[in-house]
Design a protein around this motif. Structure first.
Motif, mmCIF file in Angstrom:
data_model
loop_
_atom_site.group_PDB
_atom_site.id
_atom_site.type_symbol
_atom_site.label_atom_id
_atom_site.label_comp_id
_atom_site.label_asym_id
_atom_site.label_seq_id
_atom_site.Cartn_x
_atom_site.Cartn_y
_atom_site.Cartn_z
ATOM 1 N N LEU A 35 -3.741 7.960 24.451
ATOM 2 C CA LEU A 35 -2.999 9.205 24.227
ATOM 3 C C LEU A 35 -2.380 9.251 22.832
ATOM 4 O O LEU A 35 -2.377 10.295 22.164
ATOM 5 C CB LEU A 35 -1.913 9.371 25.289
ATOM 6 C CG LEU A 35 -2.412 9.602 26.719
ATOM 7 C CD1 LEU A 35 -1.248 9.575 27.694
ATOM 8 C CD2 LEU A 35 -3.165 10.924 26.826
ATOM 9 N N SER A 76 -3.347 11.824 19.751
ATOM 10 C CA SER A 76 -2.293 12.682 19.196
ATOM 11 C C SER A 76 -2.301 12.704 17.676
ATOM 12 O O SER A 76 -1.770 13.644 17.072
ATOM 13 C CB SER A 76 -0.921 12.223 19.697
ATOM 14 O OG SER A 76 -0.522 11.013 19.071
ATOM 15 N N TYR A 93 -3.076 18.353 21.295
ATOM 16 C CA TYR A 93 -3.120 18.552 22.740
ATOM 17 C C TYR A 93 -1.709 18.609 23.322
ATOM 18 O O TYR A 93 -0.734 18.138 22.711
ATOM 19 C CB TYR A 93 -3.934 17.450 23.417
ATOM 20 C CG TYR A 93 -3.270 16.098 23.463
ATOM 21 C CD1 TYR A 93 -2.347 15.773 24.469
ATOM 22 C CD2 TYR A 93 -3.566 15.114 22.515
ATOM 23 C CE1 TYR A 93 -1.742 14.527 24.510
ATOM 24 C CE2 TYR A 93 -2.966 13.874 22.557
ATOM 25 C CZ TYR A 93 -2.049 13.580 23.556
ATOM 26 O OH TYR A 93 -1.440 12.346 23.601
ATOM 27 N N LEU A 126 0.552 17.479 26.729
ATOM 28 C CA LEU A 126 0.550 16.519 27.838
ATOM 29 C C LEU A 126 1.270 17.142 29.030
ATOM 30 O O LEU A 126 2.392 17.634 28.910
ATOM 31 C CB LEU A 126 1.242 15.226 27.410
ATOM 32 C CG LEU A 126 1.329 14.076 28.420
ATOM 33 C CD1 LEU A 126 -0.069 13.639 28.867
ATOM 34 C CD2 LEU A 126 2.088 12.900 27.807
ATOM 35 N N GLN A 127 0.622 17.122 30.181
ATOM 36 C CA GLN A 127 1.202 17.740 31.375
ATOM 37 C C GLN A 127 1.695 16.731 32.414
ATOM 38 O O GLN A 127 2.683 16.969 33.104
ATOM 39 C CB GLN A 127 0.170 18.658 32.037
ATOM 40 C CG GLN A 127 0.697 19.400 33.255
ATOM 41 C CD GLN A 127 -0.339 20.349 33.842
ATOM 42 O OE1 GLN A 127 -1.407 19.929 34.264
ATOM 43 N NE2 GLN A 127 -0.039 21.642 33.825
ATOM 44 N N ILE A 136 1.528 12.243 33.599
ATOM 45 C CA ILE A 136 1.017 10.890 33.461
ATOM 46 C C ILE A 136 1.506 10.055 34.634
ATOM 47 O O ILE A 136 2.691 10.125 35.001
ATOM 48 C CB ILE A 136 1.411 10.244 32.111
ATOM 49 C CG1 ILE A 136 0.820 8.824 32.017
ATOM 50 C CG2 ILE A 136 2.920 10.255 31.892
ATOM 51 C CD1 ILE A 136 0.852 8.244 30.627
ATOM 52 N N ALA A 146 -3.821 10.677 33.073
ATOM 53 C CA ALA A 146 -2.982 11.703 32.441
ATOM 54 C C ALA A 146 -3.759 13.007 32.407
ATOM 55 O O ALA A 146 -4.991 13.008 32.300
ATOM 56 C CB ALA A 146 -2.593 11.290 31.023
ATOM 57 N N ILE A 167 -4.136 16.444 30.229
ATOM 58 C CA ILE A 167 -3.811 17.058 28.943
ATOM 59 C C ILE A 167 -4.463 18.435 28.864
ATOM 60 O O ILE A 167 -5.444 18.715 29.542
ATOM 61 C CB ILE A 167 -4.279 16.183 27.760
ATOM 62 C CG1 ILE A 167 -5.797 16.014 27.766
ATOM 63 C CG2 ILE A 167 -3.582 14.812 27.809
ATOM 64 C CD1 ILE A 167 -6.327 15.263 26.543
ATOM 65 N N VAL A 224 3.733 22.312 30.625
ATOM 66 C CA VAL A 224 3.373 21.073 29.931
ATOM 67 C C VAL A 224 4.640 20.505 29.293
ATOM 68 O O VAL A 224 5.646 21.208 29.150
ATOM 69 C CB VAL A 224 2.297 21.317 28.848
ATOM 70 C CG1 VAL A 224 0.978 21.735 29.482
ATOM 71 C CG2 VAL A 224 2.774 22.365 27.828
ATOM 72 N N LYS A 239 6.796 14.862 24.880
ATOM 73 C CA LYS A 239 5.522 14.157 24.675
ATOM 74 C C LYS A 239 5.697 13.002 23.685
ATOM 75 O O LYS A 239 5.213 11.880 23.925
ATOM 76 C CB LYS A 239 4.469 15.141 24.167
ATOM 77 C CG LYS A 239 3.169 14.499 23.702
ATOM 78 C CD LYS A 239 2.261 15.567 23.092
ATOM 79 C CE LYS A 239 1.182 14.959 22.228
ATOM 80 N NZ LYS A 239 0.362 15.983 21.538
#
Length: 487
Positions: free
Chosen positions: A236, A240, A245, A247-248, A250, A265, A267, A313, A319
């Motif tokens: 991740l 990044s 992206y 991230l929603q 994990i 995860a 995304i 998210v 994030k």
């Protein structure tokens, strides 16, 4: 060799192991197994106590000729780690463990076996049920929640015991006498989530890590096996730096004291980046296969489209903090013992990461055989949490079991082994948490040892136990009890 389960369960130890394998007994779900133990004692007219923590204490009078021998405390725990692979259909709250024999080993079927520490319960029940085994007065205590908090042992009322010799049956190596273990503490860093809305032109994808061996976070921590959540954090973070992206979610691992085998995860990404991210994920799989070729050759990194039921998210700030925690929370051996060659002194395991509606929890199992070193690792975890605005929750702090150079119990077991087998038993210390330390703090002058049969890959669906070793260790155990006669 036993050819089938029917033959195997003709042996009293495996009879009772099969019986308790029918009863759900995951940590925190011990009511049924605790009640079973109480009924067992009542049916045999043995004095029994069931306390508020569901610990069970059963007493049995000395056999003829052993009335003058000191009482012996025998201890194990009734709970087990409930692990299975994601595609295995098994409900640990109601389904029995499906036992099977492969050569001279006993396995479950795609789940943990529960030999840790069901074998102690089976030994205890076989001993309590026997009428032909000579022994001193017995004070058998079977505790709860050893695999998670040790709250069972911590809650035991020591006034129920008169014995000063303590035999723990939670060791996992036949032919070895355990005389010291690490202390531990459960530390959770809790990051509050600030939510944002996903862009309407993005699509949801799931990145997953699988195929790792995992294992007990104390016994297997020195094998340098991959931690699925830490590996996922690297993926991740790498993505990044190249792709915008969101991230929603994990999640990784199931138990704080098990090295996590799987993590995933979700995304949200731009459709135009799908192929490029796929290539990067394939590169990460190649990297991990090279790094873990000796310990986890089966590691896989997946990238697949998924359906997201929410447009929420993590904010960019949340994030960033998640990725920072995944990178900086330590995992693995922190120090080796200066006094015992090959023994891990201190370690930490990032065992579980969980996303809820309001927060992300990072659960760590910290262990050390040195009290001050354990405290230092907790301090560092608190410092990192404070930097990133996390709450810190600390629980299940249990003591180490220090080596006792004057132990008469150790000498007795050494002498008995030499007498029975004509060779010396190995004296060992382990980096796992054993309840001996808790009882030693509760009962002044307590003299403890721990024994057990060969158990392999505990806390994983590949857990199995050696049948010959179990029988051999049982015979050593009851032979030592027989030797405790005082003329």
């Amino acid at each position: 060799m036993y050819r089938n389960l029917e033959e195997l369960t003709s042996h009293p130890v495996f009879h009772y192991f099969a019986e308790i394998s029918k009863i759900p007994r995951g940590s925190g779900n011990e009511q049924a197994i605790s009640d079973y133990l109480v009924r067992f004692a009542q049916e045999r007219n043995l004095p029994v106590i069931q306390d508020a923590a569901l610990n069970v204490i059963v007493k049995k009078a000395a056999t003829s000729g052993y009335e003058n021998a000191p009482a012996i405390i025998i201890q194990g725990h009734m709970d087990m780690v409930c692990e299975k692979n994601q595609d295995t259909l098994h409900d640990f709250n109601k389904d029995p463990i499906q036992l099977r024999i492969i050569e001279d080993m006993l396995y479950a079927t795609d789940t943990t076996l529960g030999a840790d520490n069901g074998i102690a319960v089976a030994y205890a029940l076989a001993l309590l049920d026997a009428t032909d085994i000579p022994h001193p007065a017995l004070e058998v205590v079977i505790t709860t929640e050893e695999e998670t908090t040790m709250n069972g042992a911590l809650a035991v009322d020591a006034s129920h015991f008169t014995g000063k010799i303590f035999i723990n049956l939670d060791s996992e190596e036949d032919g070895k006498l355990l005389v010291s273990s690490a202390g531990g503490v459960h530390v959770t860093q809790v990051l509050p989530i600030t939510w944002a809305n996903a862009s309407s032109d993005t699509v949801a994808y799931r990145i997953g890590i699988k195929g790792l061996k995992g294992g007990h976070s104390g016994i297997s921590i020195d094998k340098e096996r991959g931690n699925s959540t830490k590996l996922l954090g690297r993926v991740l973070h790498g993505l990044s730096t190249e792709f915008p992206y969101a991230l929603q979610q994990i999640d990784g691992g199931l138990k704080p004291n098990a090295i996590p085998r799987e993590a995933q995860a979700i995304i949200h990404i731009q459709p135009s980046d799908i192929n490029s991210i796929q290539e990067k994920v394939e590169q990460w799989q190649h990297i991990f296969k090279e790094e873990l070729q000796s310990s986890d050759a089966g590691v896989t990194v997946s990238f697949e489209a998924c359906t997201s039921t929410s447009t929420n998210v993590f904010s960019e700030e949340t994030k960033r903090k998640v990725l920072t925690l995944l990178l900086l929370i330590p995992h693995g051996v922190q120090a080796m013992s200066k006094g015992v060659e090959g023994l891990v002194e201190s370690s930490t395991n990032l065992g579980v990461v969980t996303t809820t509606e309001t927060e992300i929890q990072f659960e760590n199992e910290i262990r050390s055989s040195v009290k001050s070193a354990k405290a230092y690792m907790v301090t560092k975890a608190e410092a990192l949490a404070n930097l990133l605005g996390c709450e810190v929750r600390i629980d299940s702090d249990y003591p180490e079991w220090p080596y006792n150079p004057q132990s008469k119990a150790r000498q007795l077991f050494e002498d008995t082994y030499r007498e029975k087998y004509g060779k010396e038993i190995d004296i060992i210390a382990v980096h796992a948490g054993i309840e001996c330390g808790v009882f030693i703090e509760k009962i002044p002058g307590l003299d403890a040892v721990s024994i057990g049969p060969d158990i392999f890959h505990v806390h994983t669906p590949d857990e199995h136990i050696s049948i010959p070793s179990t029988i051999n260790n049982w015979e050593y155990f009851i032979y030592t009890l027989k030797r405790m006669k005082v003329d």
